[in-house]
Design a protein around this motif. Structure first.
Motif, mmCIF file in Angstrom:
data_model
loop_
_atom_site.group_PDB
_atom_site.id
_atom_site.type_symbol
_atom_site.label_atom_id
_atom_site.label_comp_id
_atom_site.label_asym_id
_atom_site.label_seq_id
_atom_site.Cartn_x
_atom_site.Cartn_y
_atom_site.Cartn_z
ATOM 1 N N UNK A 1 46.426 58.873 30.360
ATOM 2 C CA UNK A 1 47.273 59.657 31.245
ATOM 3 C C UNK A 1 47.968 58.813 32.287
ATOM 4 N N UNK A 2 48.515 59.491 33.312
ATOM 5 C CA UNK A 2 49.284 58.836 34.363
ATOM 6 C C UNK A 2 48.391 58.558 35.571
ATOM 7 N N UNK A 3 48.475 57.327 36.099
ATOM 8 C CA UNK A 3 47.664 56.900 37.235
ATOM 9 C C UNK A 3 48.578 56.367 38.333
ATOM 10 N N UNK A 4 48.077 56.498 39.571
ATOM 11 C CA UNK A 4 48.742 55.840 40.679
ATOM 12 C C UNK A 4 48.344 54.377 40.685
ATOM 13 N N UNK A 5 49.260 53.539 41.130
ATOM 14 C CA UNK A 5 48.984 52.108 41.234
ATOM 15 C C UNK A 5 49.168 51.658 42.674
ATOM 16 N N UNK A 6 48.142 51.016 43.169
ATOM 17 C CA UNK A 6 48.237 50.329 44.463
ATOM 18 C C UNK A 6 47.933 48.868 44.203
ATOM 19 N N UNK A 7 48.177 47.999 45.195
ATOM 20 C CA UNK A 7 48.076 46.558 44.954
ATOM 21 C C UNK A 7 47.303 45.883 46.086
ATOM 22 N N UNK B 1 53.209 38.042 47.488
ATOM 23 C CA UNK B 1 54.634 37.756 47.299
ATOM 24 C C UNK B 1 55.230 38.543 46.125
ATOM 25 N N UNK B 2 54.376 39.071 45.245
ATOM 26 C CA UNK B 2 54.882 39.768 44.059
ATOM 27 C C UNK B 2 54.629 41.283 44.107
ATOM 28 N N UNK B 3 53.970 41.712 45.120
ATOM 29 C CA UNK B 3 53.660 43.146 45.209
ATOM 30 C C UNK B 3 54.970 43.925 45.403
ATOM 31 N N UNK B 4 55.211 44.980 44.605
ATOM 32 C CA UNK B 4 56.439 45.766 44.730
ATOM 33 C C UNK B 4 56.585 46.325 46.139
ATOM 34 N N UNK B 5 57.808 46.397 46.588
ATOM 35 C CA UNK B 5 58.084 46.865 47.942
ATOM 36 C C UNK B 5 57.721 48.342 48.117
ATOM 37 N N UNK B 6 57.726 49.072 47.008
ATOM 38 C CA UNK B 6 57.384 50.503 47.105
ATOM 39 C C UNK B 6 55.942 50.703 47.518
#
Length: 228
Positions: A143-149, A212-217
């Motif tokens: 299924x669909x999951x949220x992604x945090x970094x 440095x690579x973590x998405x800005x969102x």
């Protein structure tokens, strides 16, 4: 003046039969007639002497002309033979050049065909390899999951950037995940950690990544599949 011939005729006439005077007279007439003819012939020969025919060796014009014609024919035949030989050589050379050009063209075409076949075979092999990989890779869609970094190095962790923190009751440690973002980007991560958030957010993954690579969102959504 009587010739020997006339004397003989006269003697014959003298011995003729005495009773036959007419024979003697006829013989005399013949003698006189012959003597007249002889004298006339001698006079004619003195007035018109016979011309002697002389031949000079080596000055026969007919023979010389024949030799010249024969020489000309021989020269013409030789020239024709040489021209025929030259034409034959030129034809053979042209044929050889044409054969060489056709052979080169055939070799070039064969090389192009071989290259095309090799390229097609390589593409087919790559496609087959990809298909084989895809066919051997079995996944289960979760299924669909949220992604945090997060950045493990900032937290002093030595787990590296190939892992992901998850709710261990959903994804036990060592589970290999295929994470597909909405733009089609695919990440493969292995569950190697968990966090306090996982207890209250079983449908969220915390992905290890350098700051440095973590998405800005900051937070994204993705389709998560279990590989294997």
């Amino acid at each position: 003046m009587a010739s020997n011939h006339s004397q003989k005729v006269e003697a014959i006439a003298d011995h003729a039969d005495a009773d036959n005077d007419s024979s003697h007279v006829n013989a005399k007439s013949i003698v006189l007639s012959n003597e007249a003819k002889v004298e006339q012939a001698n006079a004619h020969s003195l007035i018109n002497p016979k011309k002697e025919i002389t031949f000079t060796v080596g000055t026969n014009d007919i023979a010389e002309a024949a030799h010249q014609i024969a020489d000309q024919k021989a020269a013409a035949a030789k020239a024709a033979e040489e021209q025929a030989a030259a034409e034959k050589a030129a034809a053979e050379q042209a044929a050889a050049e044409k054969a060489a050009a056709e052979k080169a063209q055939q070799e070039a075409q064969q090389a192009a065909q071989n290259a095309a076949a090799a390229s097609a075979a390589s593409a087919a092999s790559a496609s087959s390899s990809a298909a084989t990989t895809a066919s051997t890779e079995t996944t289960t869609n979760k299924g669909t999951f949220k992604l945090s970094f997060y950045d493990p190095s900032v937290l002093g962790s030595g787990l590296g950037y190939g892992g992901v923190a998850a709710n261990l009751s959903v994804f036990p440690k060592g589970t290999r995940l295929k994470i597909t973002l909405s733009d089609g980007t695919v990440w493969y991560r292995t569950v190697n950690d968990t966090g306090s958030f996982a207890a209250g957010n079983p449908n969220q993954l915390d992905v290890a990544m350098p700051n440095s690579q973590i998405p800005s969102a900051g937070v994204l959504t993705a389709t998560v599949e279990v590989v294997g």
